[in-house]
Design an enzyme around this catalytic site. Sequence first.
Site, PDB file in Angstrom:
ATOM      1  N   ASP A  25       0.882  -1.163   0.000  1.00 27.08           N
ATOM      2  CA  ASP A  25       0.000   0.000   0.000  1.00 27.08           C
ATOM      3  C   ASP A  25       0.922   1.216   0.000  1.00 27.08           C
ATOM      4  O   ASP A  25       1.538   1.531   1.010  1.00 27.08           O
ATOM      5  CB  ASP A  25      -0.895  -0.035   1.252  1.00 27.08           C
ATOM      6  N   ASP A 207     -12.626   5.795   2.877  1.00 24.91           N
ATOM      7  CA  ASP A 207     -11.185   5.836   3.149  1.00 24.91           C
ATOM      8  C   ASP A 207     -10.767   7.253   3.542  1.00 24.91           C
ATOM      9  O   ASP A 207     -10.670   8.139   2.689  1.00 24.91           O
ATOM     10  CB  ASP A 207     -10.430   5.357   1.884  1.00 24.91           C
TER      11      ASP A 207
HETATM   12  P1  ADP Z   1      -2.683   7.643   3.825  1.00 31.39           P
HETATM   13  O1  ADP Z   1      -3.622   6.640   3.236  1.00 31.39           O
HETATM   14  O2  ADP Z   1      -2.947   9.038   3.328  1.00 31.39           O
HETATM   15  O3  ADP Z   1      -1.268   7.258   3.700  1.00 31.39           O
HETATM   16  P2  ADP Z   1      -3.248   6.777   6.566  1.00 31.39           P
HETATM   17  O4  ADP Z   1      -4.334   5.829   6.239  1.00 31.39           O
HETATM   18  O5  ADP Z   1      -1.959   6.235   7.016  1.00 31.39           O
HETATM   19  O6  ADP Z   1      -3.012   7.816   5.381  1.00 31.39           O
HETATM   20  O7  ADP Z   1      -3.820   7.787   7.669  1.00 31.39           O
HETATM   21  C1  ADP Z   1      -3.021   8.695   8.347  1.00 31.39           C
HETATM   22  C2  ADP Z   1      -3.883   9.496   9.289  1.00 31.39           C
HETATM   23  O8  ADP Z   1      -4.482   8.627  10.249  1.00 31.39           O
HETATM   24  C3  ADP Z   1      -3.101  10.533  10.066  1.00 31.39           C
HETATM   25  O9  ADP Z   1      -3.817  11.754  10.081  1.00 31.39           O
HETATM   26  C4  ADP Z   1      -3.043   9.933  11.477  1.00 31.39           C
HETATM   27  O10 ADP Z   1      -2.964  10.915  12.484  1.00 31.39           O
HETATM   28  C5  ADP Z   1      -4.357   9.212  11.523  1.00 31.39           C
HETATM   29  N1  ADP Z   1      -4.374   8.184  12.575  1.00 31.39           N
HETATM   30  C6  ADP Z   1      -3.557   7.117  12.699  1.00 31.39           C
HETATM   31  N2  ADP Z   1      -3.838   6.429  13.820  1.00 31.39           N
HETATM   32  C7  ADP Z   1      -4.868   7.071  14.415  1.00 31.39           C
HETATM   33  C8  ADP Z   1      -5.610   6.877  15.620  1.00 31.39           C
HETATM   34  N3  ADP Z   1      -5.345   5.865  16.433  1.00 31.39           N
HETATM   35  N4  ADP Z   1      -6.598   7.748  15.906  1.00 31.39           N
HETATM   36  C9  ADP Z   1      -6.865   8.789  15.097  1.00 31.39           C
HETATM   37  N5  ADP Z   1      -6.203   9.033  13.959  1.00 31.39           N
HETATM   38  C10 ADP Z   1      -5.202   8.193  13.617  1.00 31.39           C
HETATM   39 MG    MG Z   2      -4.364   4.990   2.296  1.00 31.20          MG
END
Ligand code: ADP
Ligand code: MG
Length: 620
Positions: A25, A207
């Site tokens: 991913d 998502d």
């Molecule tokens: P992307 O798909 O854009 O790479 P992610 O799916 O990794 O992003 O999401 C990242 C976001 O999720 C960030 O804003 C992070 O702060 C948030 N995040 C991760 N863990 C938690 C949590 N336990 N509670 C709230 N938000 C979270």
């Molecule tokens: Mg993602």
Amino acid sequence: MALMQIAEPGMAADPHQRRLAIGIDLGTTHSLVASVLSAVPTVMRDHEGKHLLPSVVRYLCDGDIHVGYPAVAAAGQDPHNTIASVKRLMGRGHGDVQTLAGHLPYDLVPGEGMVRLRTVAGEKSPVEVSAEILRVLKERAVETLGGEPEGVVITVPAYFDEAQRQATKDAARLAGLNVLRLLAEPTAAAVAYGLDKGSEGIFAIYDLGGGTFDISILRLQAGVFEVLATAGDSALGGDDMDHALAEWLMREGGDASDPLWRRQVLQQARTAKEALSAVDETLIVLAPSGRAAHEIKLSRSQLESLIQPVIQRTLPACRRALRDAGLKLDEIDGVVLVGGATRVPAVRALVEASFQQAPLTDIDPDQVVAMGAAIQADALVGNQREDLLLMDVLPLSLGLETMGGLVETIIPRNTPIPVARAQEFTTFKDGQTAMSIHVLQGERDLVQDCRSLARFSLRGIPPMVAGAARILVTFQVDADGLLAVRAEEMSTGGRSEVVVKPSFGLNDEEIANMLQDSFTHGAEDVVKRRLSEAKVEGERVREALITALAADADLLEPAERAALDKTNAALIQALSGTDADAITHAAEAVEAAAGPLVQRRMDSALRRAIAGRSIDDLGD
Ligand code: ADP
Ligand code: MG
């Protein structure tokens, strides 16, 4: 170094020889790598036990490159060489990222064509930056699996166009990975939930990542995933929650214009937000320079009221996606949560309230996409006994420019891929020996409203009368959504071929707009298409008349000629206007007036053909 089989902790090493395959991913904020280990899709960890790799790359002046957490830690002191969110730049041209450019902490190299970034290590393309992220993930996989993976499945957003997919594939090749296929992120999430196995129905994939929100509506039928609609907001995510909380914290003191202080508060906000997904209350310690450090107690409900506006912003896109898919809320069979920000309990509550059903949350929303990719990769290298027939669909229609600036759709959007479709075209003019082929992507009827992907020419068509040549144009889209176009003249077999590889692509907003446009402009397009078709037909009649008069004007009586000239003048007049019916009527009038000429030309051609031949030759 001796190769060792390293088993996942708590897991026996695989007793059978399995073929190694991984799923990646490649996210905007975080990236992950997973593999099916002992029949369980498992996300692999780094040396510190962390699943997520921040999608951040830092170039150092000594040639060293840091990826992930060390790069994130240095972002503050070395913003120009620390590249985050590179996914937003993949497959993009300068024109595509104009609005983004001002918000990036690093510099883009000015120019045309593909975007490039300026770093201490020289100019870098987004493809190279992504390749660094992929290299680290590959390394992690090699160490965990104890060998090189045979192949990888990489996920991309469902709306990624040709150029963005191609760029992703290029990055993988650069990282020494063999791409088995690219897979749409929502499809991967559905696969991880086992929705591919015998389940049929319509699923929404919600998502919410760090900086992007995507909602996809999938229909699953006989192993084919059809994306009915995608919508979203490319500037909405968990980061916006961090900003909302940071603004609030900033009121507690400190110099809001000091970038270092802002970054510190933002980091605190993010940590607090993540903590409050699991606990009801957390302590934030703020230490503005020149003032005593102080603690702030923050409750989950306080956070929720601060971030509620951010969360609410996901709803218009959900409504849009449902509307585009032509579905009502109660037709959705399940909602899958993807992305770290869906861990926030208030997000789950909102999804449940607006979709009127509890979302599927059993699988970690951070890991679900990588796990689906791993399952697909495992099947593709042949580790799974059952045949996993899994297909994505084309996100936007592909077609060709035809006369009058119209687009003839060859493969409509949402066609399952891989797919090949061929269509026959013909020449417009007598003696035409070349044909220019213009490949387009989009939902609108007119060339000017679609995205140009490629142009090429087919030459060496034998001269024939207009409409006699048969040119077969074949569009072939592979499982990754990449297109090859071939044109062939059927009587001589003259060929011309391109693999479409545009230098830059559409951004997701453009794609969303193009889809939206096709809905809102549908009626208008019908009018334009009718006019365009009438013009093409009118021009054809005029051309034919010019050819006929040039050869055989003497076959007409003066009165017939005068009548014909009059209708022809009326046609020319109509062609300069915008009334489709007037053009069609005028063209019909010319054809009627030209009737005697056409008849006599045919008779005289026949006489010429049979002159000098015996009655026997004319036998039957
Ligand atoms: P992307 O798909 O854009 O790479 P992610 O799916 O990794 O992003 O999401 C990242 C976001 O999720 C960030 O804003 C992070 O702060 C948030 N995040 C991760 N863990 C938690 C949590 N336990 N509670 C709230 N938000 C979270
Ligand atoms: Mg993602």
